[in-house]
Design a protein around this motif. Structure first.
Motif, mmCIF file in Angstrom:
data_model
loop_
_atom_site.group_PDB
_atom_site.id
_atom_site.type_symbol
_atom_site.label_atom_id
_atom_site.label_comp_id
_atom_site.label_asym_id
_atom_site.label_seq_id
_atom_site.Cartn_x
_atom_site.Cartn_y
_atom_site.Cartn_z
ATOM 1 N N TYR A 123 0.806 -1.048 0.032
ATOM 2 C CA TYR A 123 -0.063 -0.009 -0.093
ATOM 3 C C TYR A 123 0.740 0.964 -0.009
ATOM 4 C CZ TYR A 123 -4.458 -3.212 1.418
ATOM 5 O OH TYR A 123 -5.506 -3.634 1.121
ATOM 6 N N GLY A 124 0.673 2.057 -1.387
ATOM 7 C CA GLY A 124 1.690 3.153 -1.116
ATOM 8 C C GLY A 124 3.380 2.955 -0.296
ATOM 9 N N SER A 125 4.170 3.291 -0.206
ATOM 10 C CA SER A 125 5.123 2.967 0.113
ATOM 11 C C SER A 125 5.087 2.168 0.976
ATOM 12 C CB SER A 125 5.936 4.294 1.026
ATOM 13 O OG SER A 125 5.522 4.649 2.111
ATOM 14 N N LYS A 126 4.248 1.235 1.776
ATOM 15 C CA LYS A 126 4.552 0.446 3.035
ATOM 16 C C LYS A 126 3.756 -0.724 2.449
ATOM 17 C CE LYS A 126 3.224 3.530 6.659
ATOM 18 N NZ LYS A 126 1.865 3.523 7.869
ATOM 19 N N LEU A 127 4.854 -1.844 2.631
ATOM 20 C CA LEU A 127 4.839 -2.952 1.921
ATOM 21 C C LEU A 127 3.853 -4.228 2.869
ATOM 22 C CD1 LEU A 127 6.557 -5.865 0.118
ATOM 23 C CD2 LEU A 127 7.204 -6.403 2.082
ATOM 24 N N ILE A 128 2.941 -4.610 2.236
ATOM 25 C CA ILE A 128 1.621 -5.396 3.653
ATOM 26 C C ILE A 128 2.526 -6.578 4.063
ATOM 27 C CG2 ILE A 128 0.653 -6.822 3.630
ATOM 28 C CD1 ILE A 128 -0.696 -5.880 0.655
ATOM 29 N N PRO A 129 2.443 -6.490 5.478
ATOM 30 C CA PRO A 129 3.151 -7.275 6.191
ATOM 31 C C PRO A 129 3.154 -8.969 6.067
ATOM 32 C CG PRO A 129 2.223 -5.784 7.726
ATOM 33 C CD PRO A 129 1.642 -5.800 6.372
ATOM 34 N N GLY A 130 3.871 -9.506 5.571
ATOM 35 C CA GLY A 130 3.921 -11.117 5.056
ATOM 36 C C GLY A 130 3.874 -11.289 3.765
ATOM 37 N N ALA A 131 3.979 -10.119 2.400
ATOM 38 C CA ALA A 131 3.657 -10.549 1.467
ATOM 39 C C ALA A 131 4.984 -11.231 0.892
ATOM 40 C CB ALA A 131 3.844 -8.830 0.575
ATOM 41 N N ASP A 132 6.105 -10.987 1.688
ATOM 42 C CA ASP A 132 7.510 -11.161 1.291
ATOM 43 C C ASP A 132 7.732 -12.864 1.527
ATOM 44 O OD1 ASP A 132 7.259 -10.816 3.563
ATOM 45 O OD2 ASP A 132 9.706 -9.927 3.538
ATOM 46 N N GLU A 133 6.976 -12.762 2.580
ATOM 47 C CA GLU A 133 6.928 -14.826 2.449
ATOM 48 C C GLU A 133 6.388 -15.234 1.904
ATOM 49 O OE1 GLU A 133 5.831 -14.978 7.168
ATOM 50 O OE2 GLU A 133 6.935 -13.753 7.258
ATOM 51 N N VAL A 134 4.917 -15.153 1.279
ATOM 52 C CA VAL A 134 4.906 -15.174 0.666
ATOM 53 C C VAL A 134 4.673 -15.217 -0.957
ATOM 54 C CG1 VAL A 134 2.209 -15.527 -1.303
ATOM 55 C CG2 VAL A 134 2.032 -15.075 1.410
ATOM 56 N N VAL A 135 5.588 -14.132 -1.578
ATOM 57 C CA VAL A 135 6.541 -14.546 -2.861
ATOM 58 C C VAL A 135 8.009 -15.688 -2.709
ATOM 59 C CG1 VAL A 135 7.511 -13.396 -4.458
ATOM 60 C CG2 VAL A 135 6.121 -12.265 -3.266
ATOM 61 N N ARG A 136 8.580 -16.228 -1.329
ATOM 62 C CA ARG A 136 9.336 -16.472 -1.061
ATOM 63 C C ARG A 136 8.745 -17.644 -1.341
ATOM 64 N NH1 ARG A 136 11.656 -14.081 2.290
ATOM 65 N NH2 ARG A 136 10.104 -14.911 4.670
ATOM 66 N N ARG A 137 7.758 -18.542 -0.373
ATOM 67 C CA ARG A 137 6.724 -19.565 -0.021
ATOM 68 C C ARG A 137 6.810 -20.047 -1.861
ATOM 69 N NH1 ARG A 137 7.173 -25.114 0.569
ATOM 70 N NH2 ARG A 137 4.860 -25.735 0.749
ATOM 71 N N CYS A 138 6.506 -19.100 -2.648
ATOM 72 C CA CYS A 138 6.038 -19.574 -4.300
ATOM 73 C C CYS A 138 7.562 -20.132 -5.243
ATOM 74 C CB CYS A 138 5.541 -18.180 -5.281
ATOM 75 S SG CYS A 138 3.625 -17.857 -4.422
ATOM 76 N N ARG A 139 8.440 -19.664 -5.278
ATOM 77 C CA ARG A 139 10.082 -19.418 -5.089
ATOM 78 C C ARG A 139 10.311 -21.010 -4.741
ATOM 79 N NH1 ARG A 139 11.784 -14.968 -8.209
ATOM 80 N NH2 ARG A 139 10.983 -12.767 -7.221
ATOM 81 N N GLU A 140 10.052 -21.269 -3.844
ATOM 82 C CA GLU A 140 10.684 -22.741 -3.168
ATOM 83 C C GLU A 140 10.049 -23.357 -3.504
ATOM 84 O OE1 GLU A 140 9.510 -21.745 1.205
ATOM 85 O OE2 GLU A 140 10.825 -21.053 1.254
ATOM 86 N N LEU A 141 8.368 -23.483 -3.909
ATOM 87 C CA LEU A 141 7.304 -24.306 -4.741
ATOM 88 C C LEU A 141 8.189 -23.948 -6.270
ATOM 89 C CD1 LEU A 141 4.409 -23.777 -3.654
ATOM 90 C CD2 LEU A 141 4.891 -25.662 -2.830
ATOM 91 N N GLY A 142 9.412 -23.488 -6.636
ATOM 92 C CA GLY A 142 9.793 -23.704 -7.943
ATOM 93 C C GLY A 142 8.408 -22.780 -9.246
ATOM 94 N N LYS A 143 8.442 -21.701 -8.717
ATOM 95 C CA LYS A 143 7.505 -21.018 -9.170
ATOM 96 C C LYS A 143 7.968 -19.974 -9.958
ATOM 97 C CE LYS A 143 3.493 -24.189 -8.978
ATOM 98 N NZ LYS A 143 4.020 -25.624 -9.921
ATOM 99 N N GLN A 144 8.185 -19.547 -11.263
ATOM 100 C CA GLN A 144 8.693 -18.180 -11.229
ATOM 101 C C GLN A 144 7.188 -16.812 -10.841
ATOM 102 O OE1 GLN A 144 8.877 -17.824 -15.867
ATOM 103 N NE2 GLN A 144 8.940 -20.418 -15.890
ATOM 104 N N VAL A 145 7.636 -15.912 -10.620
ATOM 105 C CA VAL A 145 7.493 -15.302 -9.959
ATOM 106 C C VAL A 145 7.439 -13.907 -10.822
ATOM 107 C CG1 VAL A 145 7.148 -13.544 -7.621
ATOM 108 C CG2 VAL A 145 7.433 -15.865 -7.869
ATOM 109 N N TYR A 146 6.297 -13.195 -11.069
ATOM 110 C CA TYR A 146 6.741 -11.614 -11.987
ATOM 111 C C TYR A 146 5.435 -10.635 -10.979
ATOM 112 C CZ TYR A 146 8.835 -14.422 -15.122
ATOM 113 O OH TYR A 146 9.034 -15.676 -15.675
ATOM 114 N N PHE A 147 5.983 -9.846 -11.206
ATOM 115 C CA PHE A 147 4.573 -8.498 -9.905
ATOM 116 C C PHE A 147 4.096 -7.482 -11.412
ATOM 117 C CE2 PHE A 147 8.575 -9.780 -7.689
ATOM 118 C CZ PHE A 147 7.315 -10.234 -6.526
ATOM 119 N N MET A 148 2.686 -6.813 -11.453
ATOM 120 C CA MET A 148 2.889 -6.050 -12.679
ATOM 121 C C MET A 148 1.965 -4.659 -12.241
ATOM 122 S SD MET A 148 -0.592 -8.232 -14.521
ATOM 123 C CE MET A 148 -1.498 -8.745 -12.488
#
Length: 248
Positions: free
Chosen positions: A22-47
């Motif tokens: 939200y604006g200049s603040k990372l939603i708490p835990g969002a980085d963990e979700v992204v990391r978990r997707c990578r651990e599952l072998g998924k490519q991650v993209y941001f739009m």
């Protein structure tokens, strides 16, 4: 979880405003979700439909928040608009928008000029009557008028709803008495750009977003799966909780 673990799913495409931050603040835990997707072998993209910043600036924003990602994983409205104009062979454009938007066009060899064949309408936090007047003069003579996107509003700091690019587009349309010719951002060609760049098929992608009219409609349009966070509640924990439920 079943969606993410599906072996046919190769990539997770995250919206940014209202989903990752939200604006200049990372939603708490969002980085963990992204990391978990990578651990599952998924490519991650941001739009993002945001056309006020370049890809580089959005990438720097994400990494500055502590989210691990590469420049090539970021796609913005400004880049999509510039790439579209370049692919269509447009030589000159007039920018009704931010300096960052103009920078993306220059980076792809498209000349930004007051005497242009195409008018590009992007989001501009400093939008005013004079800018609308100047753009109108060019638009009346232009061959095409292209919007970066038509989003009505987006979540800013503390989830406050802010007028989106659609407000600028509407002002020019109202002045011209007609609609723009094309819109580049979600839910339109942004998915095409990502698929072409990364060698993906839409059915191999899960789209995660908070705006039904752009994120989810785009996913449905292309045949991708979608996770709708929802716009009803903008508690920081609400977004990450809903995404995290898929990864438990």
């Amino acid at each position: 979880m079943k969606y993410i673990e599906d072996k046919n799913i190769r990539a997770v495409l995250f919206d940014l405003d209202g989903t990752i931050y939200y604006g200049s603040k990372l939603i708490p835990g969002a980085d963990e979700v992204v990391r978990r997707c990578r651990e599952l072998g998924k490519q991650v993209y941001f739009m993002t439909n945001n056309s006020t910043k370049t890809r580089k600036q959005i990438w720097e924003k994400l990494t500055g928040m502590g989210l691990a990602c590469s420049y090539e994983e970021v796609y913005t409205g400004s880049y999509a608009a510039a790439l579209y104009a370049h692919q269509m062979g447009y030589k000159t454009v007039y920018i009704m928008g931010s300096d960052a938007l103009a920078e993306e066009f220059a980076g792809l060899g498209v000349t930004v000029s007051d005497h242009a064949e195409v008018v590009i309408v992007g989001y501009d936090m400093d939008f005013n009557y004079q800018k609308l007047t100047d753009a109108l003069q060019v638009a009346l003579r232009a061959d095409k008028i292209i919007a970066c996107n038509l989003e009505h509003h987006y979540p800013g700091e503390n989830a406050k709803r802010m007028p989106g690019c659609g407000a600028m587009v509407g002002a020019l349309e109202g002045s011209l008495g007609r609609k723009v010719d094309y819109s580049v951002g979600k839910p339109n060609p942004l998915m095409d750009i990502i698929c072409q760049d990364k060698g993906l098929k839409p059915e191999e992608i899960i789209v995660v977003g908070d705006t039904y009219a752009s994120d989810i409609v785009m996913a449905h349009k292309y045949g991708s799966r979608a996770v709708y966070i929802g716009e009803e509640s903008h508690e920081d924990t609400n977004c990450v909780r809903k995404i995290s439920e898929l990864l438990q």
